[in-house]
Design a protein around this motif. Structure first.
Motif, mmCIF file in Angstrom:
data_model
loop_
_atom_site.group_PDB
_atom_site.id
_atom_site.type_symbol
_atom_site.label_atom_id
_atom_site.label_comp_id
_atom_site.label_asym_id
_atom_site.label_seq_id
_atom_site.Cartn_x
_atom_site.Cartn_y
_atom_site.Cartn_z
ATOM 1 N N THR A 38 0.854 -1.183 0.000
ATOM 2 C CA THR A 38 0.000 0.000 0.000
ATOM 3 C C THR A 38 0.892 1.235 0.000
ATOM 4 N N ALA A 39 0.753 2.063 -1.005
ATOM 5 C CA ALA A 39 1.576 3.272 -1.109
ATOM 6 C C ALA A 39 1.036 4.380 -0.211
ATOM 7 N N LYS A 40 -0.284 4.490 -0.111
ATOM 8 C CA LYS A 40 -0.884 5.571 0.658
ATOM 9 C C LYS A 40 -2.341 5.248 0.938
ATOM 10 N N ILE A 41 -2.810 5.681 2.114
ATOM 11 C CA ILE A 41 -4.236 5.664 2.414
ATOM 12 C C ILE A 41 -4.606 7.112 2.705
ATOM 13 N N GLU A 42 -5.477 7.651 1.882
ATOM 14 C CA GLU A 42 -5.844 9.058 2.023
ATOM 15 C C GLU A 42 -6.903 9.240 3.103
ATOM 16 N N GLU A 43 -7.149 10.479 3.456
ATOM 17 C CA GLU A 43 -8.088 10.809 4.536
ATOM 18 C C GLU A 43 -9.508 10.346 4.246
ATOM 19 N N ASP A 44 -9.863 10.207 2.967
ATOM 20 C CA ASP A 44 -11.196 9.727 2.622
ATOM 21 C C ASP A 44 -11.289 8.198 2.627
ATOM 22 N N LEU A 88 -7.361 3.825 -0.972
ATOM 23 C CA LEU A 88 -6.064 3.158 -0.881
ATOM 24 C C LEU A 88 -5.385 3.229 -2.240
ATOM 25 N N TRP A 89 -4.074 3.505 -2.245
ATOM 26 C CA TRP A 89 -3.321 3.699 -3.479
ATOM 27 C C TRP A 89 -2.176 2.704 -3.577
ATOM 28 N N PHE A 90 -1.973 2.197 -4.791
ATOM 29 C CA PHE A 90 -0.931 1.214 -5.077
ATOM 30 C C PHE A 90 -0.241 1.596 -6.385
ATOM 31 N N PHE A 91 1.051 1.301 -6.481
ATOM 32 C CA PHE A 91 1.778 1.442 -7.743
ATOM 33 C C PHE A 91 1.733 0.119 -8.482
ATOM 34 N N THR A 92 1.678 0.197 -9.805
ATOM 35 C CA THR A 92 1.721 -1.019 -10.603
ATOM 36 C C THR A 92 2.223 -0.706 -12.005
ATOM 37 N N ASN A 93 2.441 -1.769 -12.750
ATOM 38 C CA ASN A 93 2.829 -1.684 -14.151
ATOM 39 C C ASN A 93 1.549 -1.589 -14.981
ATOM 40 N N GLU A 94 1.431 -0.537 -15.753
ATOM 41 C CA GLU A 94 0.221 -0.315 -16.546
ATOM 42 C C GLU A 94 -0.078 -1.472 -17.495
ATOM 43 N N PRO A 135 11.718 4.733 -2.196
ATOM 44 C CA PRO A 135 12.839 3.918 -2.683
ATOM 45 C C PRO A 135 12.448 2.452 -2.914
ATOM 46 N N PHE A 136 11.493 1.958 -2.146
ATOM 47 C CA PHE A 136 11.034 0.582 -2.299
ATOM 48 C C PHE A 136 10.409 0.379 -3.684
ATOM 49 N N ILE A 137 9.645 1.341 -4.149
ATOM 50 C CA ILE A 137 9.001 1.262 -5.458
ATOM 51 C C ILE A 137 10.044 1.320 -6.572
ATOM 52 N N LYS A 138 11.139 2.030 -6.314
ATOM 53 C CA LYS A 138 12.201 2.187 -7.311
ATOM 54 C C LYS A 138 12.798 0.836 -7.719
ATOM 55 N N ALA A 139 12.722 -0.150 -6.851
ATOM 56 C CA ALA A 139 13.230 -1.485 -7.185
ATOM 57 C C ALA A 139 12.500 -2.063 -8.403
ATOM 58 N N TRP A 140 11.217 -1.741 -8.546
ATOM 59 C CA TRP A 140 10.432 -2.236 -9.686
ATOM 60 C C TRP A 140 10.412 -1.241 -10.832
ATOM 61 N N PHE A 141 10.580 0.021 -10.509
ATOM 62 C CA PHE A 141 10.521 1.073 -11.523
ATOM 63 C C PHE A 141 11.764 1.953 -11.401
ATOM 64 N N PRO A 142 12.907 1.477 -11.939
ATOM 65 C CA PRO A 142 14.184 2.182 -11.767
ATOM 66 C C PRO A 142 14.206 3.598 -12.328
ATOM 67 N N ASP A 143 13.339 3.894 -13.293
ATOM 68 C CA ASP A 143 13.293 5.247 -13.859
ATOM 69 C C ASP A 143 12.409 6.179 -13.028
ATOM 70 N N GLY A 144 11.932 5.679 -11.887
ATOM 71 C CA GLY A 144 11.125 6.512 -11.000
ATOM 72 C C GLY A 144 9.798 6.896 -11.613
ATOM 73 N N ILE A 145 9.334 8.084 -11.263
ATOM 74 C CA ILE A 145 8.009 8.503 -11.731
ATOM 75 C C ILE A 145 7.964 8.757 -13.236
ATOM 76 N N ASP A 146 9.129 8.797 -13.866
ATOM 77 C CA ASP A 146 9.168 8.986 -15.321
ATOM 78 C C ASP A 146 9.080 7.664 -16.088
ATOM 79 N N ASP A 147 9.044 6.549 -15.365
ATOM 80 C CA ASP A 147 8.925 5.244 -16.018
ATOM 81 C C ASP A 147 7.587 5.195 -16.756
#
Length: 162
Positions: free
Chosen positions: A38-44, A47-53, A101-113
């Motif tokens: 889980t990347a984030k749980i917002e106030e509402d 729940l947010w997750f990163f994935t490969n499109e 940094p944990f997400i970077k293991a799957w997406f080495p180009d970061g948010i620009d992947d």
């Protein structure tokens, strides 16, 4: 007020575990599960997750968006399932805010992947079990129930709507 309490319980339990089994369903009554952080749980409560499109999971979410998230912390005897509706979201601001940094293991180009996308899950209902008493207390309650014929008191259990 009730929804705020339910969101608070959801956040506390899910954030303490972070990893869930993320289950997707298809119209053919098939399901697929995989561990996801889980990347984030917002106030509402979303729940947010990163994935490969381009992953199977993303295809499943885009076709049939009902999901089940199962969080488990056996060490603390706490368990949470969340039923919700998922959608793929391409939001650069959230990617920047939730990336780690944990997400970077799957997406080495970061948010620009170019493969990086977010899954947003809006919870509809949840069920939890919280027997966070020590293992000795749980064992004693179970043994007492065996002797007395009663049901052991293993903590809190409830269902919640959002």
């Amino acid at each position: 007020m009730k929804n705020e309490k339910n969101i608070s319980i959801l956040k506390e339990m899910a954030e303490s575990v972070r990893i869930c089994m993320f289950t997707t369903f298809s119209k053919d009554d098939e399901f697929g599960s995989r561990p996801m952080g889980t990347a984030k749980i917002e106030e509402d409560g979303s729940l947010w997750f990163f994935t490969n499109e381009y992953s199977l999971k993303s295809k499943e979410v885009s076709k049939e968006n009902n999901v089940l998230l199962a969080y488990s912390d056996p060490g603390n005897n706490t368990y949470l399932t969340v039923k919700g509706v998922a959608e793929l979201v391409d939001d650069r601001v959230r990617k920047e805010a939730y990336f780690s940094p944990f997400i970077k293991a799957w997406f080495p180009d970061g948010i620009d992947d170019p493969r990086l996308i977010l899954i947003k899950v809006v919870p509809e209902s949840a069920e939890y079990w919280d027997a966070s008493a020590s293992k000795i207390v749980v064992l004693f309650s179970t043994l007492k129930a065996l002797v007395t014929g009663d049901t052991p008191d293993l903590g809190k259990h409830d269902t919640m709507k959002f």
